[in-house]
Design a protein around this motif. Structure first.
Motif, mmCIF file in Angstrom:
data_model
loop_
_atom_site.group_PDB
_atom_site.id
_atom_site.type_symbol
_atom_site.label_atom_id
_atom_site.label_comp_id
_atom_site.label_asym_id
_atom_site.label_seq_id
_atom_site.Cartn_x
_atom_site.Cartn_y
_atom_site.Cartn_z
ATOM 1 N N MET A 46 0.842 -1.193 0.000
ATOM 2 C CA MET A 46 0.000 0.000 0.000
ATOM 3 C C MET A 46 0.882 1.249 0.000
ATOM 4 N N ARG A 47 0.603 2.181 -0.913
ATOM 5 C CA ARG A 47 1.387 3.397 -1.025
ATOM 6 C C ARG A 47 0.909 4.452 -0.035
ATOM 7 N N ARG A 48 1.876 5.182 0.507
ATOM 8 C CA ARG A 48 1.556 6.244 1.462
ATOM 9 C C ARG A 48 1.650 7.604 0.774
ATOM 10 N N VAL A 49 0.622 8.430 0.996
ATOM 11 C CA VAL A 49 0.599 9.771 0.409
ATOM 12 C C VAL A 49 0.397 10.783 1.537
ATOM 13 N N LEU A 50 1.211 11.822 1.519
ATOM 14 C CA LEU A 50 1.079 12.913 2.473
ATOM 15 C C LEU A 50 0.485 14.109 1.746
ATOM 16 N N LEU A 51 -0.663 14.588 2.225
ATOM 17 C CA LEU A 51 -1.310 15.762 1.657
ATOM 18 C C LEU A 51 -1.112 16.932 2.614
ATOM 19 N N MET A 52 -0.417 17.962 2.147
ATOM 20 C CA MET A 52 -0.141 19.138 2.960
ATOM 21 C C MET A 52 -1.154 20.231 2.612
ATOM 22 N N THR A 53 -1.790 20.794 3.655
ATOM 23 C CA THR A 53 -2.752 21.868 3.459
ATOM 24 C C THR A 53 -2.406 22.999 4.421
ATOM 25 N N ALA A 54 -3.251 24.030 4.466
ATOM 26 C CA ALA A 54 -3.036 25.143 5.391
ATOM 27 C C ALA A 54 -4.384 25.714 5.778
ATOM 28 N N SER A 55 -4.597 25.907 7.067
ATOM 29 C CA SER A 55 -5.909 26.303 7.574
ATOM 30 C C SER A 55 -6.098 27.817 7.532
ATOM 31 N N PHE A 56 -5.785 28.449 6.401
ATOM 32 C CA PHE A 56 -6.135 29.841 6.155
ATOM 33 C C PHE A 56 -7.434 29.808 5.350
ATOM 34 N N GLY A 57 -8.572 29.723 6.046
ATOM 35 C CA GLY A 57 -9.825 29.454 5.367
ATOM 36 C C GLY A 57 -9.970 27.957 5.178
ATOM 37 N N SER A 58 -11.148 27.534 4.706
ATOM 38 C CA SER A 58 -11.423 26.097 4.627
ATOM 39 C C SER A 58 -11.163 25.491 3.260
ATOM 40 N N GLY A 59 -10.973 26.319 2.226
ATOM 41 C CA GLY A 59 -10.878 25.796 0.873
ATOM 42 C C GLY A 59 -9.717 24.855 0.652
ATOM 43 N N HIS A 60 -8.521 25.220 1.163
ATOM 44 C CA HIS A 60 -7.347 24.361 0.991
ATOM 45 C C HIS A 60 -7.580 23.006 1.672
ATOM 46 N N ASN A 61 -8.204 23.043 2.848
ATOM 47 C CA ASN A 61 -8.478 21.804 3.568
ATOM 48 C C ASN A 61 -9.470 20.936 2.809
ATOM 49 N N GLN A 62 -10.543 21.540 2.311
ATOM 50 C CA GLN A 62 -11.566 20.772 1.608
ATOM 51 C C GLN A 62 -10.999 20.112 0.358
ATOM 52 N N ALA A 63 -10.118 20.821 -0.352
ATOM 53 C CA ALA A 63 -9.496 20.227 -1.537
ATOM 54 C C ALA A 63 -8.637 19.031 -1.154
ATOM 55 N N ALA A 64 -7.896 19.160 -0.047
ATOM 56 C CA ALA A 64 -7.060 18.045 0.407
ATOM 57 C C ALA A 64 -7.915 16.841 0.778
ATOM 58 N N TYR A 65 -9.021 17.068 1.461
ATOM 59 C CA TYR A 65 -9.885 15.948 1.851
ATOM 60 C C TYR A 65 -10.559 15.312 0.635
ATOM 61 N N ALA A 66 -10.843 16.134 -0.381
ATOM 62 C CA ALA A 66 -11.412 15.569 -1.611
ATOM 63 C C ALA A 66 -10.433 14.607 -2.270
ATOM 64 N N VAL A 67 -9.163 14.997 -2.343
ATOM 65 C CA VAL A 67 -8.147 14.126 -2.940
ATOM 66 C C VAL A 67 -7.920 12.904 -2.048
ATOM 67 N N MET A 68 -7.975 13.097 -0.735
ATOM 68 C CA MET A 68 -7.838 11.959 0.184
ATOM 69 C C MET A 68 -8.921 10.913 -0.079
#
Length: 390
Positions: free
Chosen positions: A1-23
């Protein structure tokens, strides 16, 4: 199983939501995924200062924020300031990478992408470094010699990145990644049950429903003018205050058979399905979610920088109208009450725009990098040792 690290930043919710979508999309491909907030890796004093400065700058001095945004987009990648930005939190990120041991790293915010790039440049890691741009414009902060691949929303954003020096074949135009709840089949299901959803909250189907969303510097930052307009406008309102409890308490006084007030919700797609129009700030994720839900937008007072670029994109596409004052917003609302064909044309424009599938396409390419079926870009410019991280 491959491991992926998704880095986001909590300046507003958009960056987080995009990361969770890819997750979500990666987990469907049996990858192990970790989403990490880059801001949370900073030392507490720096973290508090950065978030406070950004929020207050946007709220109290949007013009100055716009100047800062533009000036940062003009700085040379080799400048001392850019090198400093690309080293903020570098030790903590290096420690986390050593702990998690990912096969690939993707970032929805430019600073952690730059930090990972510096670790690559220094030879401290040898891991693919990918970028997911979550606005309809690309700030120059996204440029880095040691970023392998970029995922962007439009051809125009790709042209921006190429103009900075990024190879054309290192940029995929895929759209902005949305969570599973905004996939086409789920949108169709929600819209098919729209009448039922409207009746469930006691609203009437034949009266326009306006979704007001956004506190802080957003549409709800002028509560007084809305408190008098809303009850007299002859329309129905869904007011989402997010985490702003003060605004939620204030607007709760307007609760009636035609007004519903909510705080934070994990079911924004349901309220979007009920609404005829959303009045909001133009974050990249909010725009894309609204388009996916075929929901016309009234964009309120975009701040200079990425919000203005997002607003221009939405207006040119015919899915939004942009206003800069409560009076303009209210005049438009009254116009659509009198002429429903305005919103019909905007809905048709939403339907004509592709808005889904980005998360799946991004996940597919991430897996290719994680399994080494795609190589890292071989970029090795001469770099003085004193500029490398220690």
């Amino acid at each position: 199983m491959r491991r992926v690290l998704l880095m986001t930043a909590s300046f507003g919710s958009g960056h987080n939501q995009a990361a969770y979508a890819v997750m979500e999309a990666l987990k469907e491909k049996d990858a192990e995924v970790e989403v990490v907030d880059y801001v949370g890796l900073l030392n507490p004093a720096l973290r508090s200062f950065a978030k406070f400065s950004l929020i207050q700058g946007v709220k109290r001095a949007p013009g100055l924020y716009g100047l800062f945004y533009k000036s940062m987009s003009r700085i040379d990648p080799d400048s001392a300031l850019q090198r400093y930005v690309n080293h903020i939190g570098i030790e903590r990120i290096e420690e986390y990478i050593a702990y998690y041991r990912p096969d690939c790293i993707a970032s929805t915010f430019p600073t952690p992408m730059g930090v990972v790039g510096e670790l690559r440049r220094a030879g401290k890691i040898d891991i693919p470094n990918l970028a997911i741009v979550t606005d309809y414009t690309a700030h120059r902060q996204w440029y880095h010699d040691f970023a392998d691949h970029y995922f962007v929303a439009t051809d125009e954003v790709k042209r921006d990145l190429v103009s900075y020096g990024i190879p054309e074949d290192a940029v995929d135009v895929v759209g902005i990644p949305l969570r599973r709840k905004f996939r086409e089949e789920n949108v169709e299901r929600l819209l098919a049950h729209r009448a039922e959803l409207i009746r469930s909250i006691g609203f009437q189907e034949d009266i326009p429903i306006i979704l007001l969303m956004g506190g802080g510097s957003g549409i709800l930052a002028d509560p007084g003018v809305w408190e008098s307009f809303i009850p007299e406008s002859g329309m129905q309102y869904l007011i989402i205050c997010g985490h702003n409890r003060r605004l939620e308490r204030r607007f709760s006084a307007l609760q009636s058979e035609r007004v519903r007030v909510f705080g934070y919700t994990n079911e924004i797609e349901k309220y979007m399905a009920m609404a005829d129009l959303i009045v909001t700030k133009p974050g990249g994720l909010t725009l894309t979610e609204s388009i996916a839900m075929r929901l016309p937008l009234l964009i309120y007072r975009p701040i200079p920088g990425q919000e203005e670029a997002n607003a221009r994109f939405a207006e040119q596409a015919g899915v939004a109208v942009c206003v800069k004052s409560p009076a303009e917003a209210q005049a438009f609302l009254l116009s659509v009450r009198e002429d429903p064909s305005i919103l019909s044309r905007m809905r048709e424009a939403c339907s004509a725009m592709p808005s889904c599938g980005a998360a799946e396409r991004i996940a597919q390419k991430i897996i290719l990098y994680a399994t080494k079926k795609l190589p890292c870009r071989s970029v090795s410019p001469e770099w003085p040792p004193e500029l490398l991280p220690t």
